[in-house]
Design a protein around this motif. Sequence first.
Motif, mmCIF file in Angstrom:
data_model
loop_
_atom_site.group_PDB
_atom_site.id
_atom_site.type_symbol
_atom_site.label_atom_id
_atom_site.label_comp_id
_atom_site.label_asym_id
_atom_site.label_seq_id
_atom_site.Cartn_x
_atom_site.Cartn_y
_atom_site.Cartn_z
ATOM 1 N N ASP A 171 0.838 -1.204 0.000
ATOM 2 C CA ASP A 171 0.000 0.000 0.000
ATOM 3 C C ASP A 171 0.870 1.250 0.000
ATOM 4 O OD1 ASP A 171 -2.598 -1.170 0.167
ATOM 5 O OD2 ASP A 171 -2.013 -1.823 2.178
ATOM 6 N N GLU A 172 2.110 1.065 0.486
ATOM 7 C CA GLU A 172 3.055 2.188 0.444
ATOM 8 C C GLU A 172 4.467 1.667 0.208
ATOM 9 O OE1 GLU A 172 3.676 2.896 5.201
ATOM 10 O OE2 GLU A 172 2.068 4.020 4.157
ATOM 11 N N ASP A 203 10.118 1.860 3.625
ATOM 12 C CA ASP A 203 11.229 2.769 3.930
ATOM 13 C C ASP A 203 12.580 2.180 3.551
ATOM 14 O OD1 ASP A 203 10.760 5.256 4.734
ATOM 15 O OD2 ASP A 203 11.169 4.916 6.882
ATOM 16 N N LEU A 213 -0.556 0.467 -4.715
ATOM 17 C CA LEU A 213 -0.075 1.827 -4.421
ATOM 18 C C LEU A 213 -0.973 2.874 -5.050
ATOM 19 C CD1 LEU A 213 3.675 1.147 -5.284
ATOM 20 C CD2 LEU A 213 2.700 1.381 -2.989
ATOM 21 N N SER A 214 -1.164 3.987 -4.308
ATOM 22 C CA SER A 214 -1.865 5.123 -4.913
ATOM 23 C C SER A 214 -1.048 6.402 -4.774
ATOM 24 C CB SER A 214 -3.250 5.300 -4.294
ATOM 25 O OG SER A 214 -3.119 5.413 -2.908
ATOM 26 N N SER A 215 0.089 6.314 -4.067
ATOM 27 C CA SER A 215 0.983 7.472 -3.969
ATOM 28 C C SER A 215 2.403 6.975 -3.721
ATOM 29 C CB SER A 215 0.536 8.401 -2.837
ATOM 30 O OG SER A 215 0.680 7.730 -1.602
ATOM 31 N N LEU A 216 3.349 7.906 -3.861
ATOM 32 C CA LEU A 216 4.753 7.600 -3.590
ATOM 33 C C LEU A 216 5.252 8.619 -2.571
ATOM 34 C CD1 LEU A 216 5.959 6.932 -7.258
ATOM 35 C CD2 LEU A 216 5.696 5.240 -5.433
ATOM 36 N N PRO A 217 6.292 8.294 -1.803
ATOM 37 C CA PRO A 217 6.758 9.245 -0.779
ATOM 38 C C PRO A 217 7.213 10.574 -1.380
ATOM 39 C CG PRO A 217 7.919 7.122 -0.609
ATOM 40 C CD PRO A 217 7.085 7.061 -1.837
#
Length: 433
Positions: free
Chosen positions: A25-26, A29, A48-52
């Motif tokens: 989902d993310e 790290d 995933l729907s976003s990236l850091p």
Amino acid sequence: MHTLEQLERGELAGTTRLDLCADLDELPDAVFGLADTLEVLNLTGNRLSSLPADLSRLHKLRILFCSENRFTRLPDVLGDCPQLEMVGFKANRIRQVDATALPAPLRWLILTDNAIEALPEALGERPRLQKLMLAGNALTGLPASLADAQQLELLRIAANRLERLPGWLADMPRLAWLAFAGNPFSDAAEARVLAEHPLPLIDRRQIDVGPVLGQGASGIIHRANWRRPDAPTRLMAVKLFKGEVTSDGLPHSEMAACIAAGRHPHLIGVAGPLAEQPQARPGLLMELVDPAFQPLAAPPSLASCTRDVYAEDSCFSAEQTRRIATAAASVARHLHALGILHGDLYAHNLLVDPAAQCLLSDFGAASFFTLGSTQGLALQRLEARAFGCLLEELLQRTTSPPQSLTALAAACQDGTPVTRPDFNEILAVLERA
Ligand SMILES: Nc1ncnc2c1ncn2[C@@H]1O[C@H](COP(=O)(O)OP(=O)(O)OP(=O)(O)O)[C@@H](O)[C@H]1O
């Protein structure tokens, strides 16, 4: 494919490529622990729907794949990545693409199968842009700035909502591979070409589907027995289409082009489409190709981008080169005379046997144009450049290449499309060589 455990235990230290498919989902790290070496990050098939926001800490990142995830916008953080040149977000749910999301060194952008209605003008301000895959979106236009994308060689805009093909496409100095079927402006030409060259529907009860022969992006090819009541049983091949949009376009356009292309010594003969049947996949019955026919080269790699990859030991005599080039040019001329642009005239789509007999395959990128139109002429000049690239590649591997063919390859790649020879002229040079 790597595992999250390997990454978290530090076992991947020093790697240049990371492939993670683990219902993410993310972004974990621990990926940043690879920042000093990581060049290729493949996150295809996660959630995933976003990236850091600090993705640019991966300061060596050149290639990012995030296909089959849940992005609804192209992440803006991509624009901060100093070395990012290839971006792949196929089969997401992307609607929004902002200028800030486009990295400066962008060379290869894949946004196939999303829901994009418009793209930012900044796309044409990425001077290295070479390959642009936009099939299967909801585009009603293209940014006018793309006219300035001097390096653009391959463009896929099939299966969108375009009402016209932009006029500037005809002047693009390097554009050679274009697919645009499945847009409102080309649907009429597709229907006309198909109506003028119909083939009888094949009764599915006459077909025994056998073992798989191969698989392409758009479907699976099986060996098949064709049992006709009034003729001996024939060994054939049947392609069963998957139905979804591919990076080149829609299966129904591929089928229409295969059918309309008709018979030619350098095409695989098509018997006809299988009759429709509820729940059954669309299918096409064709001649079985002898396994002695093999692709002349492999498709482009991440490194070669738009150019095919040949075996190290590929080597042709001048006569073999002339025969292969003549086959490619004569089949291109045949298709153009019907109002069909192949769109993918590449060595990897030429099946060649040891005697240099040659078949052009793969109509997945084929498009339809109006015969006699100015646009039709421009499209033929565009495909002349694809032929020029092919000939150049053959000549690079030819012992004693004829000078006239070297000059022909250069003329076909002229940066001013209107000065390129047409396929009649190309064939005349090949005959004299
Ligand atoms: N008529 C045929 N006879 C025998 N084998 C075939 C025939 N057509 C296709 N094949 C086999 O099936 C494979 C896939 O063919 P297909 O034309 O669908 O895809 P492709 O053009 O190679 O790939 P893509 O569509 O992904 O670019 C070929 O590489 C070949 O091995």
